[in-house]
Structure formats: structure tokens, C-alpha cells
Design an enzyme around this catalytic site. Sequence first.
Site, PDB file in Angstrom:
ATOM      1  N   LEU A  68       0.848  -1.206  -0.093  1.00 57.63           N
ATOM      2  CA  LEU A  68      -0.035   0.094  -0.099  1.00 57.63           C
ATOM      3  C   LEU A  68       0.832   0.988  -0.040  1.00 57.63           C
ATOM      4  O   LEU A  68       2.059   1.170   0.784  1.00 57.63           O
ATOM      5  CB  LEU A  68      -0.819   0.054   1.233  1.00 57.63           C
ATOM      6  CG  LEU A  68      -2.171  -0.603   1.220  1.00 57.63           C
ATOM      7  CD1 LEU A  68      -2.928  -0.247   2.711  1.00 57.63           C
ATOM      8  CD2 LEU A  68      -2.943  -0.241   0.162  1.00 57.63           C
ATOM      9  N   ASP A  69       0.567   2.462  -0.591  1.00 57.31           N
ATOM     10  CA  ASP A  69       1.182   3.411  -0.713  1.00 57.31           C
ATOM     11  C   ASP A  69       1.391   4.215   0.761  1.00 57.31           C
ATOM     12  O   ASP A  69       0.570   3.726   1.549  1.00 57.31           O
ATOM     13  CB  ASP A  69       0.537   4.710  -1.389  1.00 57.31           C
ATOM     14  CG  ASP A  69       0.458   4.430  -2.942  1.00 57.31           C
ATOM     15  OD1 ASP A  69       1.093   3.371  -3.319  1.00 57.31           O
ATOM     16  OD2 ASP A  69      -0.124   5.118  -3.570  1.00 57.31           O
ATOM     17  N   ARG A  70       2.668   4.408   0.881  1.00 61.13           N
ATOM     18  CA  ARG A  70       2.866   5.060   2.290  1.00 61.13           C
ATOM     19  C   ARG A  70       2.001   5.866   3.078  1.00 61.13           C
ATOM     20  O   ARG A  70       1.648   5.661   4.217  1.00 61.13           O
ATOM     21  CB  ARG A  70       4.358   5.707   2.375  1.00 61.13           C
ATOM     22  CG  ARG A  70       4.797   6.130   3.742  1.00 61.13           C
ATOM     23  CD  ARG A  70       6.028   6.285   4.040  1.00 61.13           C
ATOM     24  NE  ARG A  70       6.623   6.483   5.160  1.00 61.13           N
ATOM     25  CZ  ARG A  70       7.935   6.553   5.480  1.00 61.13           C
ATOM     26  NH1 ARG A  70       9.017   6.514   4.705  1.00 61.13           N
ATOM     27  NH2 ARG A  70       8.184   6.372   6.925  1.00 61.13           N
ATOM     28  N   THR A  72      -1.195   5.901   2.572  1.00 54.79           N
ATOM     29  CA  THR A  72      -2.661   5.182   2.523  1.00 54.79           C
ATOM     30  C   THR A  72      -2.540   4.407   3.834  1.00 54.79           C
ATOM     31  O   THR A  72      -1.675   3.843   4.501  1.00 54.79           O
ATOM     32  CB  THR A  72      -2.770   4.327   1.483  1.00 54.79           C
ATOM     33  OG1 THR A  72      -2.482   5.162   0.126  1.00 54.79           O
ATOM     34  CG2 THR A  72      -3.921   3.785   0.917  1.00 54.79           C
TER      35      THR A  72
END
Length: 232
Positions: A68-70, A72
Site C-alpha cells: 500500500l502506498d505510504r 494510505t
Amino acid sequence: MSNKEHSTVDNLQVLFEDNHLIVINKRPGDIVQGDKTGDEPLSDTVKSYLKKKYNKPGNVYLGVVHRLDRPTSGIVVFAKTSKALPRLNKMFAEKDAKKTYWAVVKNRPNEPEKRLVHWMKRNTKQNKSYANNKEVNESKQAILSYKLIKKLDNYYLLEIDLETGRHHQIRSQLTAIGCPIKGDLKYGFNRSNENGSIHLHARKLKLMHPVKKELLEIIAPLPNDPIWNACL
């Protein structure tokens, strides 16, 4: 184990765990795997948690299934056995794991629900992806469906079902329709959130258990902040 490690491990929000996998509710700001920042990744925190919980000597096995993107938050799955990892990898690669996200956006979309199809081109220097309406050189097709599920005082809550898993896909596609995610400066929101997060949350996951072949449905509680609290 240092006090810092203890507090990080104790703060870990485990949504599901058995012998084969562990599912974590990632906080915004945590990185799933190590990167050039040198910050402790979530994978190491989970290993510390397992080592402590089961009093394990030596190294703990943990397989990273997806990221997951940081900025998010939400559901992240790790494999606890070498048997589960390739099966989970295959499920995510072949889209047999159904992921649903919630996003708080600045503007109301023109249509309350729609399937979006774009051609995504990644710029690695900028660490950014651009959504094009037609195929361009070195682009990959990106598909999601969104539905407007709530109007907040100043924002709108969308529920998003991903059909493909491209780099920054939701962030880029929503910006392409004029609906940047709250706090996402990189993709056109006008100011950042204080804690560096964006209001994008991996809310729900449905998948077949890689070993037991039972359907798992996991929901991740929202981060505790006034905007997310207004979504419930």
C-alpha cells in the site's frame, strides 16, 4: 527489544491471523517494505510481533504479498508460511482477491457511479503515474469502479472497487476526473494533511483462504480523525 519497538509492536492492529497468514490494518505513514528512507518497514514490525507473541528463537518467516502506498491506510496481507505465499501472490496477481477502498475527495464526481478505464503511464523519476484517456507508449490499462456513498460537509466519500493494480492507480484516476483525494498534494489536492496522510483507505478484502479454501471477508476500521469519523 527497545521501548520504541515494544510500542510499535503493541500498537499493531491485527485484523486476522492464523497459521498461514496475518492481516494488518496499516496506519498512514507506515511503509510496507524497506526503502531508501531506512525507516522500519511494517514487515519488520510484524516479524517482531510474531517473535514476541510466540517466543520464537531465530528468524521469523514472513512473506510480503502486496503493498500500500505510504500515505494510505488499511488492509495489508502477509504470508506466515512458504506454502501460503505463492498461493496468495497468485490470487493478487490474477485479481482473485477483491479489494475495496474508501476515498474522501474534494469535488463531487459528475456521475454518482461509474467504471473508469484509463491508460496509465508511470514516471519513475517523479514517482507518479499519469492517467490517459487513450493508449500511449509504454502505458498499461487501469480499471476501477467508483460509487458515491456519502456527502460530507466539504467533501465526498467514494467507494472504489479495483479491477487492476497499477502504481498510484486510484490517486491518478480520481484526479483525472477532477476528484483529487484529500491531502494528496502529489495528485492535485490544494493542501496536505498535517500527518502527511491522504484520505485513502483499503477498507475491505475478500479472498479465498490459500490453504483452507474458505472465503475470508475482512474489514479494516478507519483511522481516527474527524473526517474519517464523519464517514461512518
